[in-house]
Each structure stands twice: as structure tokens, then as C-alpha cells.
Enzyme design. Sequence first.
Site, short mmCIF file in Angstrom:
data_model
loop_
_atom_site.label_atom_id
_atom_site.label_comp_id
_atom_site.label_asym_id
_atom_site.label_seq_id
_atom_site.Cartn_x
_atom_site.Cartn_y
_atom_site.Cartn_z
N HIS A 1 7.94 4.85 1.49
CA HIS A 1 6.66 4.94 0.65
C HIS A 1 6.60 6.36 0.19
O HIS A 1 6.92 7.35 1.24
CB HIS A 1 5.44 4.32 0.93
CG HIS A 1 4.98 4.98 2.15
ND1 HIS A 1 4.34 4.23 3.32
CD2 HIS A 1 4.55 6.07 2.29
CE1 HIS A 1 3.70 4.97 3.96
NE2 HIS A 1 3.73 6.44 3.44
N ASN B 1 8.98 3.51 5.83
CA ASN B 1 9.28 2.36 4.91
C ASN B 1 9.88 2.75 3.70
O ASN B 1 9.96 1.89 2.55
CB ASN B 1 8.56 1.17 4.92
CG ASN B 1 6.83 1.66 4.17
OD1 ASN B 1 6.87 2.82 3.81
ND2 ASN B 1 5.79 0.99 4.08
N GLU C 1 3.79 1.58 -1.65
CA GLU C 1 4.40 0.75 -0.55
C GLU C 1 5.77 0.09 -1.35
O GLU C 1 5.66 -0.19 -2.41
CB GLU C 1 3.51 -0.01 0.08
CG GLU C 1 2.56 0.41 0.87
CD GLU C 1 2.86 1.01 2.32
OE1 GLU C 1 3.73 1.42 2.40
OE2 GLU C 1 1.91 0.86 3.17
N ASP D 1 -3.36 10.94 -2.66
CA ASP D 1 -3.81 9.54 -2.31
C ASP D 1 -5.28 9.83 -1.42
O ASP D 1 -5.37 10.96 -0.77
CB ASP D 1 -2.78 8.56 -1.72
CG ASP D 1 -1.99 9.29 -0.42
OD1 ASP D 1 -2.26 10.42 -0.05
OD2 ASP D 1 -1.15 8.84 -0.03
C1 GLP Z 1 1.02 8.69 4.66
C2 GLP Z 1 0.81 9.42 3.29
C3 GLP Z 1 2.06 9.76 2.70
C4 GLP Z 1 3.14 10.29 3.88
C5 GLP Z 1 3.21 9.72 4.95
C6 GLP Z 1 4.23 10.04 5.88
O1 GLP Z 1 1.23 7.31 4.38
N1 GLP Z 1 0.24 8.65 2.28
O2 GLP Z 1 1.81 10.78 1.77
O3 GLP Z 1 4.02 10.97 3.10
O4 GLP Z 1 2.01 9.29 5.54
O5 GLP Z 1 3.45 10.77 7.06
P1 GLP Z 1 3.96 11.86 7.99
O6 GLP Z 1 4.38 12.98 7.50
O7 GLP Z 1 3.04 11.69 9.16
O8 GLP Z 1 5.17 10.86 8.44
#
Ligand code: GLP
Length: 260
Positions: free
Chosen positions: A138, A136, A143, A67
Amino acid sequence: MKVLILPDQQTAITRAADIVADTVTKQPDAVLGLATGGTMVPLYSELAQRHREAGLSFAQTTSFNLDEYIGLSPDHPCSYHHFMQETFFDHVDIDPSRTHLPKGDAPDPRIASDAYEALIAKAGGIDLQLLGIGQNGHIGFNEPTASLGSRTRVKTLTHSTRQANQRYFASFDETPKYAITTGVATILESRMCLLIATGEAKAKAVADMIEGPLTAVCPASALQLHARATIVLDEAAAGALALRDYYQTVHPEGRDSAFD
Ligand code: GLP
């Protein structure tokens, strides 16, 4: 799902790095699906160390990130382009021309999304998809209520995701509202998925993903449909799993079972 529970964050990252290294060693031209987020930082650092010290090579791999924020240019310090450059690409021998992220600054992000999906297909699909998980549930930026049949497209970020990601930006208002993300169906088409979750804050989302119903409300639960999904957890992220003892019986300290 193969649920591997490691004693702590460091051992979980080492275990995940072993899986990535094994894939790249057996298949040097593997197509890797890459992820961003704080969870991935120590993983990329571990892989870079193995590159420096043990000759682990990414020279023939191709990569597609999950993304990118809409409205940020690749050189914006909060873009995922920049994140990948700083945390991984600059530290290994991957060929820059074979690294791909969605174009968040494209004039029409819908056209850029379709083009990205087509590019993944042209590369023959993804061999190993790395994933983190949002609090959440995702995956990528799919989402809650994202279609389980979705492809790469524009998604509006939830308030809670923007709050979680605000730490990288000057303020909440500057945190992007939209992103291009590969879809749930795009992710499910990968030949193998490797999701990593560490820390207590992820425990509920992890339990919903593994043991909850298959539902778009928890997009990560779609991995229940994947025949080769490995979930690497530390004890804290595994804290809300009802069948935790079972997973630990099958994979003591996250090791492969006799039949893997
Ligand atoms: C972002 C990314 C996800 C990732 C998530 C969790 O929203 N788009 O791909 O898994 O964050 O991030 P973290 O590892 O910082 O908790």
C-alpha cells in the site's frame, strides 16, 4: 523508475534527505506531500537537524499529508496530526497555517475527502510527494485492489495493515478500521515521487512495486507509470530485486547517473 540502493538505513535516509533538501532549496515555496510511518521518523529527524544546523528552511513550503485515521481528533496521541507535530512540524520553521492533513474527525469524512482533494488542486498540486510502502504494497492507505484512478476518499484498512499499525494503539480493537487517504491518481499527479523503504520486511513489496506487474493488487506498482519516481532503498529492502545489479550499475551506491 530511478532505483537508488544505499548500503544501510542511515545512508538511505541521508540520500532521501538530500533530495528533499535540494527540492526545498531550489524551490522554497514547494508544495510537499508528506507521509507518516516508522520509516519517516529518521528522515524528519535528519531534516530537522539540517534546519537547526544548516539553515534548511521550510518557511515558505506548503504541506499535504497523505492520510489520517477516521475517528481520531488531531490531538489524539495516535493521530497522524499528532505524529507530524511531534516528529516534524515542531522542529522546523514550517508555517502551521500551510500544513494540511485530512480531517479524520470530520462529521462526514466523504465531504472532508472531496474538500481535501480540492485543496491540493487549489494549491497547484504537489511538487514532491514523499511515500513509504506497506508490507502489502500500500501507499498512503491505498490498500491492495485500490483503484489506480482513485482520488482522496475513505478506505477500509486491511486486517494486516491494522495488525502492522497496532503497535501504536493500546490493542488491535482500538486500531482504527477506516482512514481518509489521498488516491493513487492524486499521488501520480505529483510532479515528483520519492518512496523510501528500509528493512527486510519491505523486500517483497518493493520487488512487487518495481518489477511486478502494474496491478491494483500492489498499489505501489502504479509508480511504474510515473515519469519521475525515485525509490530509495537500503540493501535489506532491495533484497528481493531480480535486477539489483543493474540498478547498482546505473546508480553506484545510490549516486546519480551521468545523465541525471
Ligand atoms: C502506514 C501509512 C503509510 C506508510 C506505512 C508504512 O500504513 N499510512 O503511509 O507508508 O504505514 O509504515 P512504516 O514506515 O512504519 O513501515
